[in-house]
Design a protein around this motif. Structure first.
Motif, mmCIF file in Angstrom:
data_model
loop_
_atom_site.group_PDB
_atom_site.id
_atom_site.type_symbol
_atom_site.label_atom_id
_atom_site.label_comp_id
_atom_site.label_asym_id
_atom_site.label_seq_id
_atom_site.Cartn_x
_atom_site.Cartn_y
_atom_site.Cartn_z
ATOM 1 N N PHE A 113 -3.114 6.135 3.375
ATOM 2 C CA PHE A 113 -3.119 4.932 2.557
ATOM 3 C C PHE A 113 -1.803 4.176 2.686
ATOM 4 O O PHE A 113 -0.711 4.743 2.546
ATOM 5 N N LEU A 169 -1.668 4.645 -7.021
ATOM 6 C CA LEU A 169 -1.465 5.933 -6.354
ATOM 7 C C LEU A 169 -2.315 7.024 -6.996
ATOM 8 O O LEU A 169 -2.826 7.914 -6.314
ATOM 9 N N VAL A 225 -0.096 9.259 1.410
ATOM 10 C CA VAL A 225 0.391 7.937 1.016
ATOM 11 C C VAL A 225 1.616 7.642 1.878
ATOM 12 O O VAL A 225 2.622 8.342 1.799
ATOM 13 N N ALA A 278 5.024 5.065 -0.829
ATOM 14 C CA ALA A 278 4.717 4.958 -2.258
ATOM 15 C C ALA A 278 5.639 3.970 -2.954
ATOM 16 O O ALA A 278 5.370 3.560 -4.075
ATOM 17 N N ILE A 299 2.636 12.451 -0.803
ATOM 18 C CA ILE A 299 3.144 11.109 -1.092
ATOM 19 C C ILE A 299 4.533 10.961 -0.479
ATOM 20 O O ILE A 299 5.460 11.677 -0.853
ATOM 21 N N VAL A 355 -5.784 6.527 -5.616
ATOM 22 C CA VAL A 355 -5.850 6.997 -4.232
ATOM 23 C C VAL A 355 -5.902 8.522 -4.206
ATOM 24 O O VAL A 355 -6.726 9.120 -3.519
ATOM 25 N N SER A 356 -5.027 9.127 -5.002
ATOM 26 C CA SER A 356 -4.990 10.589 -5.037
ATOM 27 C C SER A 356 -6.337 11.150 -5.460
ATOM 28 O O SER A 356 -6.769 12.196 -4.972
ATOM 29 N N ALA A 365 -8.985 2.670 -2.112
ATOM 30 C CA ALA A 365 -8.474 3.465 -3.230
ATOM 31 C C ALA A 365 -9.504 3.657 -4.332
ATOM 32 O O ALA A 365 -9.411 4.576 -5.118
#
Ligand SMILES: [Zn+2]
Ligand SMILES: [Zn+2]
Length: 735
Positions: free
Chosen positions: A432, A587, A565, A568, A605, A590-591, A552
């Motif tokens: 990402f 984030l 990521v 970040a 990340i 996305v996680s 995401a």
């Protein structure tokens, strides 16, 4: 527009003509007085055709006439045939939004009257049923068509041909022979009715409790707001579907708001799995014909459930019983041009006016909703664990200051190793990076010249596949020049920093065997290609998906176990009040893509600020610690939701006039208790599409009527007509 007038009967001619204030869908200051034909039942919401200058304009009876214009000088507005009307509660909603956002009410009304054709009498279409004759010559193709028609249903030529597997010519031959007879059907087929019993659902304890609460609110037909708060994968959709079930049982309509059209496709399928058919859709991609169909069906109550973008908030529901705002924290809910409003906040207002419950759903609520829920203003319905066997992913920070990769490389060693391990295990990964294109900046290594937009104060982003440099603010593009336009040196232009294309390039060198796709909201990787990439990921046709924020949200990839990521720290330091909250939300979302099924997920990340509060909260998985810290910070600063903000943006092609106007406006700001005014300062994009932009920011304490303050202020200054003034109440972007 075709308008049919309703003329009154002769015996009414002796009565005086009624008059009314008619609101037109134009940015005017208010309603205009019109006469109406004698005998008209003057109702708020009545649709009329009103003369304006030399043309006819659709308008809505809004209230009593103001009365200063004599009867003889008043023009006549004529109701539409069949007297369709905008529901009165929707008129009230228009007034409310206009008042709150300081917009002319006609501008808000324009969002209601999006489908002019919807108010015309419905057209008919021709379909065919079995006729009286039996043709002399019966081929097997003809027999198939007739066998189909024997069920008595009326079908179009195209449908008959398709369902019987014959050419349209065969069907036409049967019509000529009198074996099929024409009949008239409404222009649009009816909307299918969602079936609450279509699928059975098993809910876990927390889900069941939340669903019970929501069902009770829907059944009570009263206004209540719930924050449905649960980690990604905890089954929020299943829970609010139970509220939808209750609304259907109560014979009421449901509106489900989604932040982006890109999310609707998967959602529609999911809805169909639960209710046996798709809901009605409303967004900017609909054709004008589809728009008419949906609008009418919403108005007459035939469409029971509507899924739409923020503009669906202005649809004329007949009996709205439930509003759901999914991914309520999304910035896409804020409409940033024309009438500036926040669809989530306005959804709560519409729910109050309609006396129906509103459900805000998110895994990472906006701080506003979080505070409202934890302080008891909203019901806080929490879903704890992930649904089924899925567990939360393990999050690890990679400190880029220690894991220094070589120049021009964006994947640190730990990330490379993790990707290699996932590939070896036959599992999927996602990388990402919230930056489109190849590189965000191109500069000349000889003279230091930066390639910027002609019309904006922004860098040109390189799109290497297309060999172009593009402005992501206004769309201005040039072919990548062979030499520096400033110093003329050749081969000195260098790409700085990564975009998704550049990460994909490095990835292809590192893992030449992996099947990879890019998903980015871009002209190169447009919506269709993005959808294709997302589908390929869901079907396991690719191993690695590299994408921007479009990947995401909302998507469910059961085989995805690793999320990386790339950077970040992007967007964490632009001095904007919501930057930290946004970074955390993005984030976290996305996680949440990792490990949504049986397999555990890992999130890596890459950051240069591992000590930052956002990073620490992500790594520890302690979401609420972040919210509590952010709440304190905002409370101390008097920032929303503990105080309120409004921005005034001045823009125009004459830079000097804009600067002067900013100064004049700041000088004229009335002194008031609990009000602070900052600025003018150049906007983040000081130059945008060739226009200079300056901003003023107003911060008020919670109990101050910010609208009244702004009205008094703005009414007291005369600004150059070269300058446009835009008011943004509760701003979310600070560009
Ligand atoms: Zn140069
Ligand atoms: Zn530009």
């Amino acid at each position: 527009m075709k308008l049919a007038a309703l003329r009154p009967a002769g015996d009414l001619l002796l009565q005086p003509a009624p008059r009314a204030g008619v609101l037109l869908p134009l940015p005017l200051s208010g309603a205009y007085d019109y006469k109406l034909p004698k005998g008209t039942n003057v109702l708020r919401g009545l649709l009329v055709s009103a003369p304006l200058g030399s043309r006819e304009q659709m308008g809505v009876v809004w209230g009593a006439a103001e009365g200063s214009v004599g009867d003889n000088r008043l023009k006549e507005a004529v109701p539409f045939e069949g007297h369709p009307a905008i529901p009165e509660k929707l008129c009230d909603f228009v007034d409310w939004v206009a008042q709150y956002t300081l917009s002319p009410p006609g501008m808000i009304l324009a969002m209601v009257l999006r489908s002019g054709r919807a108010f015309e009498p419905p057209a008919m279409r021709t379909a065919f049923v079995r006729g009286g004759e039996t043709p002399k010559r019966l081929t097997s193709a003809r027999e198939r068509v007739l066998a189909l028609a024997d069920d008595g249903l009326a079908r179009s030529v195209g449908t008959l041909a398709e369902e019987a597997g014959v050419s349209p010519a065969v069907v036409r031959g049967l019509i000529e022979a009198g074996a099929l007879a024409a009949t008239e059907l409404p222009e649009f087929p009816p909307f299918p009715v969602p079936d609450p019993t279509f699928a059975t659902v098993e809910l876990n304890g927390a889900q069941g409790e939340a669903a019970d609460g929501l069902r009770g609110e829907v059944a009570a037909h009263r206004f209540a707001v719930s924050l449905l708060d649960g980690v990604t994968g905890s089954g929020k959709t299943e829970v609010y579907f139970e509220a939808v079930v209750e609304a259907l049982r109560q014979d009421r309509q449901v509106l489900i708001l989604l932040p982006e059209i890109a999310l609707t496709v998967q959602f529609l399928e999911r809805f169909a799995e639960r209710f046996g058919c798709r809901p009605a859709e409303w967004h900017s991609d609909l054709s004008s014909k589809e728009r008419t169909r949906v609008y009418r069906a919403v108005m007459n109550g035939e469409a029971r459930v509507v899924v739409g973008a923020r503009s669906s908030l202005f649809l004329p529901f007949k009996e709205l019983g439930l509003i759901i705002v999914d991914e309520e924290h999304e910035q896409a809910y804020k409409q940033e041009d024309g009438a500036i409003y926040h669809a989530r906040d306005m959804a709560v207002v519409r729910g109050r006016l309609e006396q129906c419950p509103v459900v805000l759903a998110s895994a990472t609520p906006s701080l506003e909703s979080y505070v409202n829920a934890t302080s008891g203003r909203y019901a806080h319905r929490r879903l704890g664990a992930r649904h089924g066997a899925a567990t939360m992913p393990a999050v690890r920070l990679i400190d880029l200051r220690q894991e220094k990769a070589e120049a021009g490389s964006w994947l640190s060693l730990p990330l490379r190793e993790a990707v290699a391990a996932a590939l070896a295990a036959g599992e999927q990964s996602m990388l990402f990076l919230n930056r489109r294109g190849y590189a965000p900046l191109t500069l000349c290594s000889a003279c230091g010249h930066k390639m910027t937009c002609r019309d904006c104060s922004s860098w040109l982003v390189e799109h290497r596949y297309r060999k172009r440099l593009a402005c992501h603010q206004c769309g201005y593009e040039i072919a990548t020049p062979p030499k520096c336009p400033e110093c003329g040196a050749e081969g000195t232009l260098i790409a700085c920093g990564p975009g998704v294309e550049r990460v994909a390039e490095e990835f292809a060198v590192l893992f030449p065997q992996a099947r990879v796709a890019i998903a980015s909201s871009d002209t190169m990787h447009g919506p269709r290609e993005t959808q294709a990439a997302i589908r390929a990921m869901a079907k396991r046709e690719i191993d690695v998906l590299i994408g921007t924020q479009i990947v995401a949200k909302g998507h469910h990839f059961p085989q995805l176990t690793l999320v990386g990521v790339i950077d970040a720290d992007l967007g964490g330091s632009d001095g904007d009040l919501r930057a930290r909250e946004r970074t955390f939300q993005l984030l976290h979302q996305v996680s949440g893509r990792a490990g949504r099924a049986e397999k555990a997920g890992t999130v890596l990340i890459q950051t240069r600020n591992p000590k930052d509060a956002v990073m620490a909260a992500l790594a520890s998985g302690d979401r609420d610690a972040f919210y509590e810290q952010e709440r304190l910070y905002r409370e101390r600063a008097g920032a929303p939701p503990f105080g309120r903000l409004a921005a005034i943006i001045l823009s125009g092609h004459d830079g000097g006039a804009v600067t002067d106007a900013g100064r004049a406006l700041a000088k004229a700001a009335p002194a008031a208790k609990g009000v602070k005014v900052w600025g003018p300062t150049p906007a983040f994009y000081h130059l945008l599409r060739g226009q200079t932009r300056e901003r003023l920011l107003v911060q008020v304490e919670r109990n101050v009527d910010v609208q009244a303050y702004l009205r008094t202020w703005l009414a007291g200054v005369k600004l150059s007509n070269k300058v446009r003034v835009t008011v943004d109440v509760d701003p979310v972007s600070f560009f």
